[in-house]
Enzyme design. Sequence first.
Site, PDB file in Angstrom:
ATOM      1  N   TYR A  42      53.471  43.499  62.483  1.00  0.00           N
ATOM      2  CA  TYR A  42      54.159  44.718  62.836  1.00  0.00           C
ATOM      3  C   TYR A  42      53.498  45.570  63.969  1.00  0.00           C
ATOM      4  O   TYR A  42      52.232  45.470  63.854  1.00  0.00           O
ATOM      5  CB  TYR A  42      54.093  45.757  61.729  1.00  0.00           C
TER       6      TYR A  42
ATOM      7  N   LYS B  87      35.214  54.756  34.282  1.00  0.00           N
ATOM      8  CA  LYS B  87      36.246  55.391  34.581  1.00  0.00           C
ATOM      9  C   LYS B  87      37.093  54.745  35.625  1.00  0.00           C
ATOM     10  O   LYS B  87      36.714  53.589  36.138  1.00  0.00           O
ATOM     11  CB  LYS B  87      35.718  56.788  35.482  1.00  0.00           C
TER      12      LYS B  87
HETATM   13  C1  LIG Z   1      31.477  57.995  39.068  1.00  0.00           C
HETATM   14  C2  LIG Z   1      30.326  58.648  38.400  1.00  0.00           C
HETATM   15  C3  LIG Z   1      29.204  57.945  38.305  1.00  0.00           C
HETATM   16  C4  LIG Z   1      28.933  56.643  38.734  1.00  0.00           C
HETATM   17  O1  LIG Z   1      28.633  56.527  40.237  1.00  0.00           O
HETATM   18  P1  LIG Z   1      28.167  55.153  40.995  1.00  0.00           P
HETATM   19  O2  LIG Z   1      27.918  55.485  42.407  1.00  0.00           O
HETATM   20  O3  LIG Z   1      29.461  54.354  40.789  1.00  0.00           O
HETATM   21  O4  LIG Z   1      27.133  54.622  39.939  1.00  0.00           O
HETATM   22  C5  LIG Z   1      27.989  58.669  37.669  1.00  0.00           C
HETATM   23  N1  LIG Z   1      28.053  59.839  37.264  1.00  0.00           N
HETATM   24  C6  LIG Z   1      29.471  60.559  37.518  1.00  0.00           C
HETATM   25  C7  LIG Z   1      29.256  62.151  37.110  1.00  0.00           C
HETATM   26  C8  LIG Z   1      30.482  60.028  38.198  1.00  0.00           C
HETATM   27  O5  LIG Z   1      31.435  60.873  38.427  1.00  0.00           O
END
Ligand SMILES: *Cc1c(COP(=O)(O)O)cnc(C)c1O
Length: 367
Positions: free
Chosen positions: A261, A43
């Site tokens: 800044y 994702k």
């Molecule tokens: C993002 C996500 C994962 C992966 O999580 P990590 O901590 O990056 O391993 C697994 N399951 C779901 C439902 C997620 O949203």
Amino acid sequence: MSHSKPSLISRPIRARIDLAALRHNYLVARRHAGAARAFAVVKADAYGHGLLRTVRALRDLADGFALLDLADAVALRDAGITQPIVLLEGIFATGDVAVCAEYGLRPAIHCAEQIAMLRAAPPGVRLAVGLKVNSGMNRLGFRPAVVPAVLAELRTLPAVESVLLMSHFADADGPRGVDEQYRRLAPLIADFAGEVSLANSAALLRHAHTVHDWVRPGLVLYGGSPFADESAESLGLLPVMTLGSRIIAVQEVAAGERVGYGGLFTATQPTRVGVVACGYGDGYPRHAPGGTPILVDGRRTQTIGRVSMDMLACDLSELPGAGVGSPVTLFGEGLSADEVAAAAGTLSYEMFCALTKRVPVIETGGD
Ligand SMILES: *Cc1c(COP(=O)(O)O)cnc(C)c1O
């Protein structure tokens, strides 16, 4: 023969993505998973690493992929990916059901509205779905008490071919752990005939009893540690993304003068300040305070003052050989993203995702 054109990407910042390290990390996750299969979680553009390059690097290795966007999932099919693909937030509209069926995508079903979409699917449409259980995170899913009834309902729907039981842990990386959530899931799992998927990276590495048919590692694939108290290196993970740039200017600053800044840094002694072509416009965290570690010529020093959009400053006082053109590593190989993220009050998850599109990407470790 014409003269070759000058490169137009001469601003020296680059994100190097090490695909061999990515494959190594997937295999580390698989080793922890034992006989279970692993959805590579890709994702958010593969946590900022580039969806298609990540998936291509894992295509002969990964048992499946998990992401959010229908268009991304379809792009994976168009790229020839044949493994199972799970949509972690499921469907958003009735029309998505037919697309899932056509492309063999498995949406997680987490609410009554999504069940209504399945019910409204055209005749002949059949797909595998996930049933998301809210076991305590209170983000998505059905409460355990109603899961048997929801399962029974799903099984009456002609559109539903099979069900993967899913849940997600809120605290697998922390001291609270998974016990409370797992206690709610155990009886459901005991009564469930199909496949089960619970573990994210942290649960996979620390809570082996949560490993069922499928695990869902994300962060570990990209070489981040899910744990504040255990480094990625000690977990056997390799950095995948290295953000590098160069020193583009040097300022000799006298005691009492300020840098950047807001003048957040005031020199207490004559200070040699290196200006790095990297800022929050590239995805480096703006909240990284002065003192955040950074490598110049492969040697550790620290940032100075406030991060600006295109530049940040670092202390070269102890690095007399460093100057304009010296290579800089912001995070990655030689300087863990987790450490830089911790200094900036964030997580490597967020830092990876923050990489902006103006940063040219170089792939290494490809076939
Ligand atoms: C993002 C996500 C994962 C992966 O999580 P990590 O901590 O990056 O391993 C697994 N399951 C779901 C439902 C997620 O949203």
